[in-house]
Design an enzyme around this catalytic site. Sequence first.
Site, PDB file in Angstrom:
ATOM      1  N   HIS A   1      -5.398  -1.088  11.745  1.00 12.65           N
ATOM      2  CA  HIS A   1      -4.824  -1.689  10.539  1.00 12.65           C
ATOM      3  C   HIS A   1      -5.555  -2.980  10.205  1.00 12.65           C
ATOM      4  CE1 HIS A   1      -1.781  -2.349   7.513  1.00 12.65           C
ATOM      5  NE2 HIS A   1      -1.366  -3.481   8.055  1.00 12.65           N
TER       6      HIS A   1
ATOM      7  N   ASN B   1       0.291  -9.306   5.150  1.00 12.85           N
ATOM      8  CA  ASN B   1       0.223  -7.862   5.326  1.00 12.85           C
ATOM      9  C   ASN B   1       0.246  -7.182   3.955  1.00 12.85           C
ATOM     10  OD1 ASN B   1       0.164  -5.369   6.597  1.00 12.85           O
ATOM     11  ND2 ASN B   1       1.880  -5.811   7.949  1.00 12.85           N
TER      12      ASN B   1
ATOM     13  N   CYS C   1      -5.053   0.089   3.924  1.00 10.76           N
ATOM     14  CA  CYS C   1      -4.872  -1.306   4.316  1.00 10.76           C
ATOM     15  C   CYS C   1      -6.173  -2.089   4.241  1.00 10.76           C
ATOM     16  CB  CYS C   1      -4.285  -1.389   5.721  1.00 10.76           C
ATOM     17  SG  CYS C   1      -5.295  -0.581   6.986  1.00 10.76           S
TER      18      CYS C   1
ATOM     19  N   GLN D   1       0.815  -1.214   0.000  1.00 13.75           N
ATOM     20  CA  GLN D   1       0.000   0.000   0.000  1.00 13.75           C
ATOM     21  C   GLN D   1       0.848   1.264   0.000  1.00 13.75           C
ATOM     22  OE1 GLN D   1      -1.479  -1.180   4.054  1.00 13.75           O
ATOM     23  NE2 GLN D   1      -1.491   1.030   4.387  1.00 13.75           N
TER      24      GLN D   1
END
Length: 446
Positions: free
Chosen positions: A364, A385, A70, A64
């Site tokens: 997040h 992630n 996110c 990102q």
Amino acid sequence: MSGAISNDNIKQFQADLANTPASDVIQKTVMNNGVLASSENTDSKVSMTPTFSIELDTGSVANQKQSGRCWMFAALNTMRHGIQDQFKIKDFELSQNYTNFWDKFEKSNYFYENIIKTAGESLDSRKVAFLVATPQQDGGQWDMLTAIIDKYGIVPKSVMPETYNSSKSAELNSVLNLKLRKDAVILRDLVNSGASADDVEAKKAEMLSGVYRILAYTLGNPPTEFDWEYRDDDHEYHIDRDLTPKTFFQKYVGWNLADYQSIINAPTDDKPYNHLYTVEMLGNVVGGREVRHLNLDIDTFKQLAIKQLEAGESVWFGSDVGQSSDRQIGILDTEIYHKDALFNVDLSITKAQRLDYGESLMTHAMVLTGVDIVDGKPTKWKIENSWGDKVGNKGYFVASDAWFDEFVYQVVISKKYLPLELQTVITDEYDKPTVLAPWDPMGALA
């Protein structure tokens, strides 16, 4: 001790410090190395080995970059996994820039509508202050992305790639929020001067035209029709012509988004379990899907995530990623730092107390892609992630189950994995959820 700190108090505190064992050594260590390095527990690195009894192969991670998307990356990652497997495209991504464009456009309209609704309230009312503090931002919720997809569909990343402004969003957010705040002045004045609803709506449409222009210049003009061509992992060429964003979603993802439910774990007194909640003034698409959270106890919460992973589906989740974490090595563990032992102070606080007192909230979103089950219980979790492959294990993180208990607040689960009694709660309460205040921690944007 009276209200003020006296000289005698300070002398006593200094004496307490001097009597603390190894105080001089600890002081020098912390001064020279910082709190985290000085309190690091190396045993955590050993226990958080990236090996899992249930593990999905989801390929390379996305990035990102310098943006707060996110939640969007995580949601689109859950959708791209099936495309990668079915069509044998290892590093395929959906366009985060496409959904980002429409999210910011719709958030602008959502802001205008809330400014119009609250025009009769004073500028120092908490709701108006909340609105103008951040007219729009990069962050969001699962239900907000599904509202965008329901209305606009999605496209491959190759059709609408990233731009400077999507990957580094500060400049765009600054100019867009400036415009929205200026427009708020005009809209409030119009409403309070007795302008007709038609005149207010016409002015809002003019404002939205300017928003669209800003977004088109910074993010690009989103496609309405496109051809998708690609080579699969066997190097075979494919092309699918005359697609629209909606037909692409239907053909290549094919999810019924209404089947996916936000589940939260908020153990605070004001949110009894097994009930549905929404948050006032939280959303993006006016008239679109609204945020709905089903609050469950942590054990049920985790078992639903495990059930979905066992079925081969990754899980979108929201957490407070900055707590007890080492970003570089990709470890999230309540035992990674022993700050209380370092300072000889009690830093223990419950999950509910963190939420009630502003110590923690969801910051997040990521994706659960694995879990290690030992003697029937989860011990650690594998996480995809969206910070690129330079952190963690090629972008993947490991979280201890204790960290999951304390700092994971939300998962998205297909309703088919929920027991019948919870499906009934959703059906019965969907149109009458408990409404939380706009500033409630469960309204935090990932």
